[in-house]
Design a protein around this motif. Structure first.
Motif, PDB file in Angstrom:
ATOM      1  N   VAL A  81       0.882  -1.540   0.120  1.00 31.81           N
ATOM      2  CA  VAL A  81      -0.181  -0.331   0.113  1.00 31.81           C
ATOM      3  C   VAL A  81       0.662   1.314  -0.278  1.00 31.81           C
ATOM      4  O   VAL A  81       1.061   2.237  -0.915  1.00 31.81           O
ATOM      5  N   ARG A  82       2.198   1.467   0.624  1.00 34.17           N
ATOM      6  CA  ARG A  82       3.145   2.557   0.846  1.00 34.17           C
ATOM      7  C   ARG A  82       3.612   2.160  -0.650  1.00 34.17           C
ATOM      8  O   ARG A  82       4.199   3.814  -0.676  1.00 34.17           O
ATOM      9  N   LEU A  83       3.217   1.931  -1.090  1.00 31.88           N
ATOM     10  CA  LEU A  83       4.009   1.897  -2.359  1.00 31.88           C
ATOM     11  C   LEU A  83       3.665   2.145  -4.225  1.00 31.88           C
ATOM     12  O   LEU A  83       4.089   2.544  -5.312  1.00 31.88           O
ATOM     13  N   ILE A  84       1.633   2.371  -3.532  1.00 32.90           N
ATOM     14  CA  ILE A  84       1.354   2.556  -4.604  1.00 32.90           C
ATOM     15  C   ILE A  84       1.465   4.288  -4.636  1.00 32.90           C
ATOM     16  O   ILE A  84       1.664   5.366  -3.341  1.00 32.90           O
ATOM     17  N   HIS A  88      -4.212   1.386  11.617  1.00 39.86           N
ATOM     18  CA  HIS A  88      -3.711   2.396  12.823  1.00 39.86           C
ATOM     19  C   HIS A  88      -2.928   2.359  13.848  1.00 39.86           C
ATOM     20  O   HIS A  88      -2.420   3.399  14.656  1.00 39.86           O
ATOM     21  N   SER A  89      -2.939   0.805  13.748  1.00 35.40           N
ATOM     22  CA  SER A  89      -2.323   0.405  14.974  1.00 35.40           C
ATOM     23  C   SER A  89      -0.601   0.232  14.604  1.00 35.40           C
ATOM     24  O   SER A  89       0.334   0.528  15.262  1.00 35.40           O
ATOM     25  N   HIS A  90      -0.171   0.696  13.590  1.00 38.11           N
ATOM     26  CA  HIS A  90       0.683   1.018  12.529  1.00 38.11           C
ATOM     27  C   HIS A  90       1.728   2.068  12.696  1.00 38.11           C
ATOM     28  O   HIS A  90       1.176   2.516  12.399  1.00 38.11           O
ATOM     29  N   PRO A  91       2.952   1.610  13.452  1.00 40.42           N
ATOM     30  CA  PRO A  91       4.196   2.981  13.403  1.00 40.42           C
ATOM     31  C   PRO A  91       4.028   2.969  12.085  1.00 40.42           C
ATOM     32  O   PRO A  91       4.265   4.868  12.051  1.00 40.42           O
ATOM     33  N   LYS A  92       4.573   2.841  11.086  1.00 36.28           N
ATOM     34  CA  LYS A  92       4.944   3.634   9.560  1.00 36.28           C
ATOM     35  C   LYS A  92       2.926   3.796   9.379  1.00 36.28           C
ATOM     36  O   LYS A  92       1.944   3.305   9.316  1.00 36.28           O
ATOM     37  N   PRO A  93       3.013   5.001   8.171  1.00 41.37           N
ATOM     38  CA  PRO A  93       2.017   6.017   7.835  1.00 41.37           C
ATOM     39  C   PRO A  93       1.013   4.668   6.316  1.00 41.37           C
ATOM     40  O   PRO A  93       2.262   4.367   5.958  1.00 41.37           O
ATOM     41  N   VAL A  94      -0.043   4.277   5.985  1.00 42.48           N
ATOM     42  CA  VAL A  94      -0.257   3.642   5.360  1.00 42.48           C
ATOM     43  C   VAL A  94      -1.666   4.506   5.028  1.00 42.48           C
ATOM     44  O   VAL A  94      -2.350   5.004   5.289  1.00 42.48           O
ATOM     45  N   PRO A  95      -1.046   5.247   3.836  1.00 43.46           N
ATOM     46  CA  PRO A  95      -2.364   6.131   2.487  1.00 43.46           C
ATOM     47  C   PRO A  95      -3.502   4.692   2.102  1.00 43.46           C
ATOM     48  O   PRO A  95      -3.772   3.814   0.959  1.00 43.46           O
ATOM     49  N   ALA A  96      -3.922   4.253   3.048  1.00 42.26           N
ATOM     50  CA  ALA A  96      -5.159   3.365   3.075  1.00 42.26           C
ATOM     51  C   ALA A  96      -6.365   4.425   1.697  1.00 42.26           C
ATOM     52  O   ALA A  96      -6.913   3.281   1.633  1.00 42.26           O
ATOM     53  N   HIS A  97      -6.165   5.143   2.417  1.00 40.98           N
ATOM     54  CA  HIS A  97      -7.335   5.940   1.763  1.00 40.98           C
ATOM     55  C   HIS A  97      -6.375   6.010  -0.344  1.00 40.98           C
ATOM     56  O   HIS A  97      -7.370   6.187  -0.963  1.00 40.98           O
TER      57      HIS A  97
END
Length: 110
Positions: free
Chosen positions: A15-18, A50-59
């Motif tokens: 997801v972060r690679l998007i 949300h519990s993950h330390p790194k930001p995840v662009p889930a949007h």
DNA sequence: TTGCTGACCGACG
DNA sequence: CCGTCGGCCAGCA
């Protein structure tokens, strides 16, 4: 290793690679991870994001129809839509416009 | 440890 | 066309 590589970790990584201004789908990510059919796990991973330390662009992750099914998890507002529009992605009626063009398939791109 | 749940997807009637 | 059901698997009480 405080952060073991799990199914969730792989989901977050993909997801972060998007890329900026692009979107992907749960099924595509699940298939890329080799667990096609378990797309629900991808969505569930987003819930735990949300519990993950790194930001995840889930949007940037939507369902196969390009519909923002998980927008209710972004504060229950149109925050998810605003984030997408901020990246130049047009959203109408909780659905991404030109989803096919903006679609980012990890299996093809990676 | 067991069982329920979950932001999905595809098939079926 | 639209509603319903099963399957996939990891996290949590």
């Amino acid at each position: 290793m405080p952060q073991p590589i799990t199914f969730f970790s792989k989901v977050y990584e993909v997801v972060r690679l998007i890329p900026y201004g692009r979107v992907s789908s749960y099924g595509a990510i699940a298939t890329y991870l080799g667990t096609a059919g378990s797309s629900r796990m991808v969505g569930w991973a987003m819930n735990k994001a949300h519990s993950h330390p790194k930001p995840v662009p889930a949007h940037r992750v939507v369902n196969r129809n390009g519909m923002l099914t998980g927008k209710h998890h972004f504060g229950g507002t149109n925050l998810m839509q605003e984030l997408l529009e901020n990246e130049g992605i047009k959203v109408e009626n909780e659905t991404i416009v030109d989803f096919e063009k903006l679609f980012w398939d990890p299996m093809k791109e990676l």
